[in-house]
Design an enzyme around this catalytic site. Structure first.
Site, PDB file in Angstrom:
ATOM      1  N   ASP A   1       8.183   0.029  42.432  1.00 43.88           N
ATOM      2  CA  ASP A   1       7.721   1.185  41.663  1.00 43.88           C
ATOM      3  C   ASP A   1       7.735   0.828  40.177  1.00 43.88           C
ATOM      4  OD1 ASP A   1       7.201   3.965  40.944  1.00 43.88           O
ATOM      5  OD2 ASP A   1       9.321   4.036  40.397  1.00 43.88           O
TER       6      ASP A   1
ATOM      7  N   ASP B   1      12.735   4.875  42.480  1.00 43.98           N
ATOM      8  CA  ASP B   1      13.701   5.787  41.864  1.00 43.98           C
ATOM      9  C   ASP B   1      13.445   7.255  42.164  1.00 43.98           C
ATOM     10  OD1 ASP B   1      11.337   5.919  40.135  1.00 43.98           O
ATOM     11  OD2 ASP B   1      12.633   7.005  38.741  1.00 43.98           O
TER      12      ASP B   1
ATOM     13  N   ASP C   1       7.128   3.203  36.831  1.00 46.40           N
ATOM     14  CA  ASP C   1       7.843   4.061  35.884  1.00 46.40           C
ATOM     15  C   ASP C   1       9.183   4.520  36.436  1.00 46.40           C
ATOM     16  OD1 ASP C   1       5.854   4.721  33.554  1.00 46.40           O
ATOM     17  OD2 ASP C   1       4.670   4.837  35.383  1.00 46.40           O
TER      18      ASP C   1
END
Length: 267
Positions: free
Chosen positions: A36, A214, A38
């Protein structure tokens, strides 16, 4: 581990989260790395135009892609072109728009609704939100639109309701209420399905997947990766299917730097 796992085994969850640090480097020649962007590879910015990519990141990602025979993918809500701009020289795959476009080598697939009149209409309606608060940021996407609310987190639930009202006018789309943004995207677009399709094509096919993420948006993809014998690394302390934990994106970058260094990689 998290409460549901302890309960399944008949134990009481002791509380707290254990941040184990970087796992041992996998054999990159047999691994598919899914990362991932950002909040995981880079720090989360308040607005998309404030994004900062540390200078070592493109080089680290390029080394990983070379060591893994190209089986490295950035998974993001951003467009493919934007990731290319932010990671100059990176030659691995990019899954953009949460799966609305996919770049593998020279093959660039884009969702049929990308650039459509429907998306333009949705984006125009979403811009009305800035009248509620100018700190809200409307981000057009190739196949959808996102409203960023990091600067006004107290408005998150109102934005979700507003975007859901828009969605009801466009049945081909779903609303996704992430932690930092609320997004409208095609109903058949999500990270898990994008990862499933990616792992069925060269150079990812037959490799053990490893997923770094996240956000709640990553969880279904993590669940799939873990279920196929791979493993996932969660950034932060939210509940997750991941078996490993890192505190933040700095730790992710440090971990990937170690993995990208040949003398430290597993045999």
């Amino acid at each position: 581990m998290y409460p549901q796992f302890y309960e399944m085994m008949g134990f009481q969850h002791p509380g707290g989260v254990c941040f184990e640090g970087c796992p041992p480097a996998p054999n990159l020649s047999t691994t598919a790395l899914l990362i991932d962007f950002d909040g995981t590879l880079i720090d989360m910015a308040e607005t998309p135009d404030q994004t900062f990519v540390p200078k070592e990141v493109p080089e680290t990602m390029s080394r990983l892609a070379e060591a893994a025979g190209g089986a490295v993918a950035v998974i993001t809500g951003r467009s493919v072109d934007e990731v290319r701009r932010l990671l100059p020289g990176y030659t691995g795959a990019i899954v953009g728009g949460h799966g609305a476009e996919v770049l593998v080598g020279t093959d660039h697939w884009v969702h049929p609704l990308a650039g459509s009149e429907t998306v333009a209409k949705m984006t125009q309606i979403a811009h009305a939100l800035t009248a509620l608060d100018p700190r809200l940021i409307v981000e057009p996407k190739p196949a959808g639109v996102a409203v960023h609310c990091l600067r006004v987190p107290e408005m998150h639930s109102r934005i979700c309701k507003f975007m859901d009202a828009i969605r009801q006018q466009f049945p081909e789309f779903d609303v996704c209420c992430g932690r930092r943004a609320v997004e409208l995207r095609p109903r058949d677009v999500n990270r898990a399905d994008a990862v499933i399709r990616l792992l069925d094509r060269t150079p990812f096919k037959g490799r053990r997947p490893v997923y770094f993420g996240d956000d709640q948006l990553d969880e279904r993809a993590m669940e799939y990766v873990v279920g196929t014998g791979g493993f996932a690394i969660k950034v932060g302390d939210a509940e997750s299917y991941a078996s490993h934990r890192l505190r933040g994106s700095k730790e992710v970058r440090d971990c990937l730097e170690v993995w990208s260094t040949p003398r430290r990689s597993a045999a």
